[in-house]
Design a protein around this motif. Sequence first.
Motif, short mmCIF file in Angstrom:
data_model
loop_
_atom_site.label_atom_id
_atom_site.label_comp_id
_atom_site.label_asym_id
_atom_site.label_seq_id
_atom_site.Cartn_x
_atom_site.Cartn_y
_atom_site.Cartn_z
N LEU A 164 -41.63 -6.64 22.89
CA LEU A 164 -42.01 -8.01 23.21
C LEU A 164 -40.84 -8.95 22.91
O LEU A 164 -40.02 -8.66 22.03
CB LEU A 164 -43.25 -8.42 22.40
N ARG A 165 -40.79 -10.05 23.62
CA ARG A 165 -39.68 -10.99 23.40
C ARG A 165 -39.93 -11.85 22.18
O ARG A 165 -40.96 -12.51 22.07
CB ARG A 165 -39.52 -11.91 24.61
N TRP A 166 -39.00 -11.83 21.26
CA TRP A 166 -38.94 -12.81 20.17
C TRP A 166 -37.48 -13.26 20.10
O TRP A 166 -36.61 -12.45 19.83
CB TRP A 166 -39.32 -12.19 18.81
N ARG A 199 -41.65 -16.74 21.17
CA ARG A 199 -41.91 -15.84 22.31
C ARG A 199 -41.48 -16.58 23.57
O ARG A 199 -42.18 -17.44 24.05
CB ARG A 199 -43.42 -15.52 22.36
#
Length: 320
Positions: free
Chosen positions: A108-110, A130
């Motif tokens: 997941l994008r962080w 995010r």
Amino acid sequence: MSHEISVLSHARYGKDKVRVFRVVREGKWHHIVEYNVQALLEGDIRTSYTEADNSVVVATDSIKNITYYLAKISPHVLIPERFALHLATHLVSKYAHIHKAFVTVEQLRWSRIPISGEQGPEDHPHAFIRDGDDKRTVSVEVDASKGKDKLVASVSAGISDLLVLKTTESAFTNFVRDKYTTLKEVDDRILSTSIDLSYTFAPIEIAAPTDADVEEFPIPAELPGSVWDITVPRKARKATLEIFATDNSASVQATLFTMAQRIISENAHVQSASYALPNKHYIPVDMSYLGIENLVPSKAEVFMPIAAPSGLITATATRK
Ligand SMILES: O=c1[nH]c(=O)c2[nH]c(=O)[nH]c2[nH]1
């Protein structure tokens, strides 16, 4: 009786949707990853299906525990390709009767939150945002069927759910016209898609772990454009977005192939690149009943986004 006319022809099992978050603290500078992991096994597990023999079953609960254990001890946890390879290698090395492990990791994008510093924007050391629904994806198969000291890994990686849209430089003309055709030819339209990309590296040999606890996972030198090159995912995302934005698109098909060719040309060890691109239609709203012109493609301003149906254009480009 039914058991006499069928055989077990395929068996693979494991844990799906293992959610893992890991923080690595470098003093006050923190690194994080959030993964969804799937880890599946194949091997001499036939009797668990055919004879209810659980003595050959590594519990999926244990597979989940191993995933968290490696998230703790692996020096490679921040790089999804390496983490997936370490986990898969661990699974086939630890259990004599397990011959193949299949691990997928969705990252997941962080991203670091930008804050104003004395000399302009700075990345915050431990606060993240995010900044997109797209995921980085990795899929590895580690095959120990030629021996536990001759591990062969097949790796693919890519992107899922990267949502993009452009308001011009997309056309669609010259398609088949027959009695079923209602679509008008357009020299200008909105193009929007949710990009799924998967690129595949040539199979690689993986050094078997050297220690008894199979915790070691030596990384070879970083070959440019290979699975060990940490710039490949960034280059693939950049190439995908740049081609989408700048290609004067004659069709989703033609733009897709241009993207796939660029992935292969920029990464020496990528053997093939596959995209799946839904064509998310935006239909100009007919306002002629109000005397308002909104149907000339290059001049239309109000559109109805259509969730379904969508086109779905897929293809793979393979290195010659
Ligand atoms: O780029 C496109 N490719 C198609 O195959 C297609 N079919 C369609 O109806 N619209 C489009 N657009």
